[in-house]
Motif scaffolding. Structure first.
Motif, PDB file in Angstrom:
ATOM      1  N   SER A 137     -10.978  -4.510  -4.847  1.00  0.00           N
ATOM      2  CA  SER A 137     -11.055  -3.696  -3.647  1.00  0.00           C
ATOM      3  C   SER A 137     -12.232  -2.740  -3.741  1.00  0.00           C
ATOM      4  CB  SER A 137      -9.752  -2.898  -3.487  1.00  0.00           C
ATOM      5  OG  SER A 137      -9.852  -1.962  -2.434  1.00  0.00           O
ATOM      6  N   PHE A 156      -6.006  -4.086  -0.374  1.00  0.00           N
ATOM      7  CA  PHE A 156      -6.572  -5.244  -1.083  1.00  0.00           C
ATOM      8  C   PHE A 156      -6.199  -5.225  -2.565  1.00  0.00           C
ATOM      9  CE2 PHE A 156      -9.794  -4.042   2.196  1.00  0.00           C
ATOM     10  CZ  PHE A 156      -9.542  -5.086   3.082  1.00  0.00           C
ATOM     11  N   ALA A 201     -13.441  -6.753   3.678  1.00  0.00           N
ATOM     12  CA  ALA A 201     -13.630  -5.620   2.761  1.00  0.00           C
ATOM     13  C   ALA A 201     -15.113  -5.514   2.425  1.00  0.00           C
ATOM     14  CB  ALA A 201     -12.807  -5.825   1.492  1.00  0.00           C
ATOM     15  N   GLN A 207      -5.066 -12.325   3.261  1.00  0.00           N
ATOM     16  CA  GLN A 207      -3.768 -11.678   3.093  1.00  0.00           C
ATOM     17  C   GLN A 207      -3.980 -10.289   2.485  1.00  0.00           C
ATOM     18  OE1 GLN A 207      -0.582 -12.861   0.049  1.00  0.00           O
ATOM     19  NE2 GLN A 207       0.140 -13.910   1.878  1.00  0.00           N
ATOM     20  N   THR A 208      -3.302  -9.288   3.026  1.00  0.00           N
ATOM     21  CA  THR A 208      -3.333  -7.939   2.487  1.00  0.00           C
ATOM     22  C   THR A 208      -1.899  -7.517   2.162  1.00  0.00           C
ATOM     23  OG1 THR A 208      -3.259  -7.033   4.733  1.00  0.00           O
ATOM     24  CG2 THR A 208      -5.430  -7.282   3.712  1.00  0.00           C
ATOM     25  N   VAL A 266     -13.902 -11.662   2.463  1.00  0.00           N
ATOM     26  CA  VAL A 266     -12.925 -12.023   3.483  1.00  0.00           C
ATOM     27  C   VAL A 266     -11.624 -12.374   2.774  1.00  0.00           C
ATOM     28  CG1 VAL A 266     -12.347 -13.567   5.387  1.00  0.00           C
ATOM     29  CG2 VAL A 266     -14.728 -12.914   4.994  1.00  0.00           C
ATOM     30  N   TYR A 267     -10.588 -11.567   3.019  1.00  0.00           N
ATOM     31  CA  TYR A 267      -9.264 -11.853   2.486  1.00  0.00           C
ATOM     32  C   TYR A 267      -8.370 -12.357   3.626  1.00  0.00           C
ATOM     33  CZ  TYR A 267     -10.256  -9.487  -1.949  1.00  0.00           C
ATOM     34  OH  TYR A 267     -10.778  -9.145  -3.170  1.00  0.00           O
ATOM     35  N   LYS A 309      -8.983 -10.199   6.853  1.00  0.00           N
ATOM     36  CA  LYS A 309      -9.420  -8.803   6.812  1.00  0.00           C
ATOM     37  C   LYS A 309     -10.693  -8.736   5.982  1.00  0.00           C
ATOM     38  CE  LYS A 309      -8.477  -4.314   7.522  1.00  0.00           C
ATOM     39  NZ  LYS A 309      -8.261  -3.689   8.839  1.00  0.00           N
ATOM     40  N   GLY A 367      -3.272 -12.626   7.695  1.00  0.00           N
ATOM     41  CA  GLY A 367      -4.332 -12.316   8.646  1.00  0.00           C
ATOM     42  C   GLY A 367      -5.616 -11.969   7.923  1.00  0.00           C
ATOM     43  N   GLN A 410       1.261  -4.314   2.346  1.00  0.00           N
ATOM     44  CA  GLN A 410       1.796  -3.085   2.932  1.00  0.00           C
ATOM     45  C   GLN A 410       2.922  -2.620   2.027  1.00  0.00           C
ATOM     46  OE1 GLN A 410       0.953  -1.601   6.206  1.00  0.00           O
ATOM     47  NE2 GLN A 410       2.152   0.104   5.406  1.00  0.00           N
ATOM     48  N   GLY A 462     -10.318   2.022   6.730  1.00  0.00           N
ATOM     49  CA  GLY A 462      -9.066   1.291   6.871  1.00  0.00           C
ATOM     50  C   GLY A 462      -8.672   0.462   5.669  1.00  0.00           C
ATOM     51  N   TYR A 463      -9.271   0.750   4.505  1.00  0.00           N
ATOM     52  CA  TYR A 463      -8.985  -0.031   3.302  1.00  0.00           C
ATOM     53  C   TYR A 463      -7.826   0.547   2.493  1.00  0.00           C
ATOM     54  CZ  TYR A 463     -13.737  -1.797   4.182  1.00  0.00           C
ATOM     55  OH  TYR A 463     -14.860  -2.339   4.747  1.00  0.00           O
TER      56      TYR A 463
END
Length: 263
Positions: A213, A206, A138, A114-115, A111-112, A136, A134, A117, A187-188
């Motif tokens: 990741s 990630f 993995a 923060q990811t 569970v992260y 996310k 948020g 972009q 979606g990774y």
């Protein structure tokens, strides 16, 4: 005890450049291996009685900054943290009396909070990276099976001292499968334009994750190994008379190769 728990924190600081590294907290919870299908009243030795399950849970929060920025919003926004759960499952099966098959499944989830972009901006080098807040999840997964046996060869001698040489060969064949987590359905991973020509590159959201990741690219790796040992029995004199003593001639000599069938 079925469960074990540990908690610690660490701090280091460079007095020259004022860089501060803090890990707080770092938590680890582990469950010892259990056999959920093993009967307490029966002595049955079925393969499902040997299914073993263990579990670990880890949580970590890292801060890497400078002492003057330690308590700023920017530092809090750039903390690296996550919670990881891992559950390995395995069993052991006797095949054709002389072979041992060991299948296993390894699953993990992180569970992260923060990811990232990435964006292309011709005025920014390298690519512009934005932190996205948020939670996310993995998920990672691989399955494997290992088949092994032992081959024994004894060579007897009638010399004064050397009586026997034993050769033990241990061949092992294994296969490990892992899906391609860069596929869009997970979606990774995302693609980003990298230059004015429109070249695209794949990256993981990630990428900055504290536990890494899930890997890109499908893997189906076939491995074969052959290990050998040699030991001798020699007749030696002791205070109580002649005795036979084992002497190691070759502890481990082996060959191995692997091939990724998914490439």
């Amino acid at each position: 005890n079925l469960f074990n728990f540990a908690a610690n924190a660490s701090h280091s600081q460079n007095t020259i450049n004022k860089q501060v590294n803090i890990t707080m907290p770092k938590l680890a919870l582990s469950m010892n291996r259990i056999y959920p299908f093993k009967s307490k009243t029966s002595v049955s030795n079925k393969w499902y009685n040997k299914i073993g399950v263990s579990a670990t849970a880890n949580a970590r929060n890292d801060i890497n900054t400078y002492d003057s920025l330690l308590f700023t919003n920017k530092t809090l926004q750039n903390m690296r943290n996550g919670v990881k759960f891992a559950v390995p499952i395995s069993t052991s099966i006797n095949v054709l009396k002389y072979f041992t098959l060991t299948p296993s499944i390894n699953t993990s989830s992180v569970v992260y909070f923060q990811t990232i972009q990435k964006y292309y901006d011709p005025n920014v080098t390298p690519l512009f990276v934005e932190n996205v807040n948020g939670a996310k999840l993995a998920n990672d997964f691989n399955a494997s099976a290992n088949l092994t046996t032992h081959l024994y060869g004894d060579y007897y001698f009638h010399t004064k001292h050397l009586k026997r040489i034993r050769h033990v060969a241990t061949p092992a064949l294994s296969f490990t499968y892992r899906p391609d987590f860069s596929q869009s359905k997970y979606g990774y991973y995302k693609t980003v334009q990298t230059d004015a020509a429109g070249t695209e590159a794949l990256y993981s959201i990630f990428e900055k994750g504290i536990y890494g990741s899930p890997a890109a690219g499908k893997s189906g790796v076939l491995n074969f190994s052959l290990n050998n040992t040699l030991e001798a029995k020699r007749k030696m004199q002791s205070d109580s008379g002649s005795v036979l003593k084992k002497v190691s001639l070759l502890d481990n000599f082996g060959v191995a190769f692997s091939y990724n069938m998914a490439v």
